[in-house]
Design an enzyme around this catalytic site. Structure first.
Site, mmCIF file in Angstrom:
data_model
loop_
_atom_site.group_PDB
_atom_site.id
_atom_site.type_symbol
_atom_site.label_atom_id
_atom_site.label_comp_id
_atom_site.label_asym_id
_atom_site.label_seq_id
_atom_site.Cartn_x
_atom_site.Cartn_y
_atom_site.Cartn_z
ATOM 1 N N GLU A 95 0.894 -1.164 0.000
ATOM 2 C CA GLU A 95 0.000 0.000 0.000
ATOM 3 C C GLU A 95 0.927 1.207 0.000
ATOM 4 O O GLU A 95 1.481 1.570 1.036
ATOM 5 C CB GLU A 95 -0.899 -0.067 1.249
ATOM 6 C CG GLU A 95 -2.204 0.680 1.059
ATOM 7 C CD GLU A 95 -2.055 2.143 1.351
ATOM 8 O OE1 GLU A 95 -1.800 2.905 0.382
ATOM 9 O OE2 GLU A 95 -2.177 2.540 2.506
ATOM 10 N N CYS A 124 -1.825 9.174 2.338
ATOM 11 C CA CYS A 124 -1.506 8.612 1.014
ATOM 12 C C CYS A 124 -2.600 8.915 0.001
ATOM 13 O O CYS A 124 -2.332 9.019 -1.186
ATOM 14 C CB CYS A 124 -1.218 7.124 1.117
ATOM 15 S SG CYS A 124 -2.547 6.183 1.846
HETATM 16 P P1 NAD Z 1 10.664 6.980 4.125
HETATM 17 O O1 NAD Z 1 10.512 6.533 2.721
HETATM 18 O O2 NAD Z 1 12.040 7.008 4.721
HETATM 19 O O3 NAD Z 1 9.762 6.091 5.112
HETATM 20 C C1 NAD Z 1 8.417 5.785 4.873
HETATM 21 C C2 NAD Z 1 8.028 4.660 5.831
HETATM 22 O O4 NAD Z 1 8.710 3.463 5.467
HETATM 23 C C3 NAD Z 1 8.445 4.894 7.281
HETATM 24 O O5 NAD Z 1 7.425 4.418 8.127
HETATM 25 C C4 NAD Z 1 9.736 4.101 7.462
HETATM 26 O O6 NAD Z 1 9.916 3.633 8.781
HETATM 27 C C5 NAD Z 1 9.498 2.937 6.539
HETATM 28 N N1 NAD Z 1 10.718 2.398 5.945
HETATM 29 C C6 NAD Z 1 11.709 3.092 5.328
HETATM 30 N N2 NAD Z 1 12.631 2.242 4.852
HETATM 31 C C7 NAD Z 1 12.229 0.987 5.184
HETATM 32 C C8 NAD Z 1 12.728 -0.323 4.962
HETATM 33 N N3 NAD Z 1 13.849 -0.532 4.232
HETATM 34 N N4 NAD Z 1 12.048 -1.379 5.464
HETATM 35 C C9 NAD Z 1 10.894 -1.208 6.134
HETATM 36 N N5 NAD Z 1 10.345 -0.004 6.365
HETATM 37 C C10 NAD Z 1 10.998 1.077 5.886
HETATM 38 O O7 NAD Z 1 10.089 8.432 4.182
HETATM 39 P P2 NAD Z 1 9.540 9.330 5.366
HETATM 40 O O8 NAD Z 1 10.308 10.610 5.395
HETATM 41 O O9 NAD Z 1 9.379 8.594 6.651
HETATM 42 O O10 NAD Z 1 8.106 9.585 4.787
HETATM 43 C C11 NAD Z 1 7.928 10.354 3.629
HETATM 44 C C12 NAD Z 1 7.447 9.560 2.465
HETATM 45 O O11 NAD Z 1 6.908 8.313 2.855
HETATM 46 C C13 NAD Z 1 6.330 10.297 1.785
HETATM 47 O O12 NAD Z 1 6.815 10.920 0.631
HETATM 48 C C14 NAD Z 1 5.287 9.273 1.470
HETATM 49 O O13 NAD Z 1 5.295 8.963 0.096
HETATM 50 C C15 NAD Z 1 5.720 8.035 2.171
HETATM 51 N N6 NAD Z 1 4.723 7.522 3.124
HETATM 52 C C16 NAD Z 1 3.632 6.917 2.623
HETATM 53 C C17 NAD Z 1 2.672 6.416 3.480
HETATM 54 C C18 NAD Z 1 1.434 5.740 2.965
HETATM 55 O O14 NAD Z 1 0.439 5.704 3.673
HETATM 56 N N7 NAD Z 1 1.447 5.150 1.781
HETATM 57 C C19 NAD Z 1 2.846 6.553 4.849
HETATM 58 C C20 NAD Z 1 3.986 7.171 5.345
HETATM 59 C C21 NAD Z 1 4.925 7.650 4.454
#
Ligand code: NAD
Length: 475
Positions: free
Chosen positions: A249, A283
């Site tokens: 998702e 999202c």
């Molecule tokens: P990010 O990409 O670093 O992290 C997003 C999420 O993924 C966080 O919860 C993080 O803990 C997790 N994550 C990161 N790398 C991971 C890995 N290798 N394995 C497992 N989990 C991992 O970015 P951020 O600064 O935390 O959030 C910003 C971006 O994340 C936004 O641009 C948005 O697109 C995305 N996001 C999307 C949703 C959603 O509901 N689809 C939710 C939160 C963040």
């Protein structure tokens, strides 16, 4: 009282014992709320062993027993919604009413899975030979690893946990380290509801290290991730390499199509409020506003008026409609979108800057006159920024709406049934909302297409990702 932070492994809450910890920070003030323990490799191995062992009995448990636990969690969740919501406002930042609302509405996910898990059916296939009996059964896939984000810490976690547990699977959940209280509350309530030990395990740590270890483990049979597209692609690739099922998702960049014939006043007011829900860190947030030429000026004026009137501040205070961004890193991320917009000839109608003071606040922002290939029109902002542009006709706006690799949600405002039908057929999106916002209910499927993901959560589709099909034939 803020939640006690711990790992939850094999039915025990564990912390301390020399484990590394990280600070959990209130994004409205910068204050430290607590220390979150990181799982060691030994902890992960214990969680894997516990989940594997528990699966042997949980997979054959009666759906009545699984339903009883889920129903109890639904009730506990409603009873404790105020406290859980308050803690979520403390560590995630969203206004208290939104946080409590998230807990109350998500109690229904526990209820829904309690009901649906009694309706996991197989089928009998008419045989070619009358002496043969051909049966299809659906069985729980096994141990699942789930990774949930910080924007809806309660919603995203309970949906995955309820689906896995309802299907007869066991789970190791890694929640969001920045906003962990909601996932701690979920573990506490399942524990209180009598879930057998090892069926749910919660771990914390460095996300890539934990996901890599769990996905590679031969014990894990399925992964489910909610988060950004780049991380989702990495995790899905690793899952593919090890032939594991994945539900993804991921992010979106939801188009909003406002046609001349819509109720413009209603659309502008509804959309401006909806855009700033959870400070735009959603999202399915509406993120690309396409408004038809004749309605454009009126829409922009009303949308701007509502946006300017939104009260921003600490989500625990009365009357606050938008809180801070969830982390410090999201503030420069917003500024980058604005800088690019300005360079590309965009006009900042309101906002455009961080708000001074403690906490990670960014002003609600509206940008107009942007070219289609600007950063804001092509990358998910995940924050309180709304780009508003004009369009001429249906064919053109559909092409523009479908031009990105994302396909999560979409929004349409029109009073023409013909237009509504045409765009709901033409939009490349997992969800189409026409003249209202109706996604994310327990009984409706939630999920994206294209880069926005694989699979659905909720609805009658909810167990699809957690079940495997077995064909049995006998004579
Ligand atoms: P990010 O990409 O670093 O992290 C997003 C999420 O993924 C966080 O919860 C993080 O803990 C997790 N994550 C990161 N790398 C991971 C890995 N290798 N394995 C497992 N989990 C991992 O970015 P951020 O600064 O935390 O959030 C910003 C971006 O994340 C936004 O641009 C948005 O697109 C995305 N996001 C999307 C949703 C959603 O509901 N689809 C939710 C939160 C963040």
């Amino acid at each position: 009282m803020y939640e006690t932070l711990a790992l939850y492994i094999d039915g025990e809450f564990v912390s301390g014992e020399g484990r590394k910890t990280q600070d959990v920070v209130n994004p409205a003030t910068g204050d430290v709320l607590g220390q979150l323990p990181h799982a060691t490799q030994k902890d992960l191995d214990r969680a894997l062993a516990a989940a594997e062992r528990a699966f042997q009995s949980w997979k054959v448990s009666s759906p009545m027993d699984r339903a009883a636990v889920l129903r109890k969690v639904g009730q506990l969740s409603r009873d404790q919604a105020k406290d859980i919501g308050r803690n979520m406002t403390l560590d995630q930042g969203k206004p208290l009413a939104e946080a409590v609302g998230e807990v109350v509405s998500c109690s229904e996910h526990a209820d829904w899975h309690a009901e649906e898990c009694r309706r996991i059916y197989g089928r009998v296939i008419t045989p070619r030979n009358p002496d043969v009996r051909q049966i299809v059964v659906r069985e729980p896939i096994g141990v699942c690893a789930a990774f949930t984000p910080w924007n809806f810490p309660y919603n995203q976690a309970i949906r995955k946990v309820a689906a896995a547990i309802g299907a007869g699977c066991t789970v190791i959940l890694k929640g969001p380290e920045d906003s962990p209280s909601a996932v701690m509350a979920i573990a506490r309530m399942f524990h209180e509801a009598g879930l057998p030990k090892g069926v749910l395990n919660v771990v914390w740590g460095d996300p890539p290290v934990i996901s890599d270890y769990l996905i590679r483990s031969p014990i894990v049979r399925k992964i489910s991730f909610t988060g950004s597209v780049p991380v989702g692609k990495q995790l899905a690739a690793l899952a593919g390499q090890h032939m594991k099922r994945a539900t993804m998702e991921l992010g979106g960049h939801s188009p909003v199509l406002v046609f001349d014939d819509a109720d413009i006043d209603r659309a502008a007011k509804m959309l401006a409020k909806f855009k700033l829900r959870n400070a735009g860190q959603v999202c399915v947030s509406p993120t690309r506003f396409y408004v038809q030429e004749k309605a454009y000026e009126e829409f922009l004026a009303k949308f701007t008026e509502v946006t300017k009137g939104v009260k921003v501040g600490n989500g625990l205070e009365d009357g606050i409609e938008m809180g801070p961004l969830a982390h410090q890193r999201r503030v420069p991320a917003m500024s980058k979108f604005v800088e690019d917009a300005k360079k590309r000839g965009g006009k900042i109608v309101t906002g455009g800057e961080p708000i001074a003071g403690p906490g990670y606040f960014f002003a609600p922002t509206i940008v107009t006159d942007l070219p289609e290939d600007s950063m804001l029109m092509t990358e998910e902002p995940f924050g309180p920024i709304a780009p508003i542009v004009r369009f001429k006709d249906t064919e053109e706006v559909l092409k523009r709406a479908n031009s990105l690799p994302f396909g999560l949600s979409s929004y349409v405002f029109t009073n023409s049934l013909q237009t509504a039908t045409k765009v709901s057929n033409g939009l490349e999106a997992g969800m189409v909302n026409i003249n209202h916002f109706g996604s994310a209910l327990a009984e409706t499927p939630f999920g994206g297409i294209k880069d926005s993901g694989i699979g659905s959560e909720g609805g009658t589709e909810t167990f699809d990702g957690y079940l495997v099909t077995k064909f049995i034939t006998h004579i």
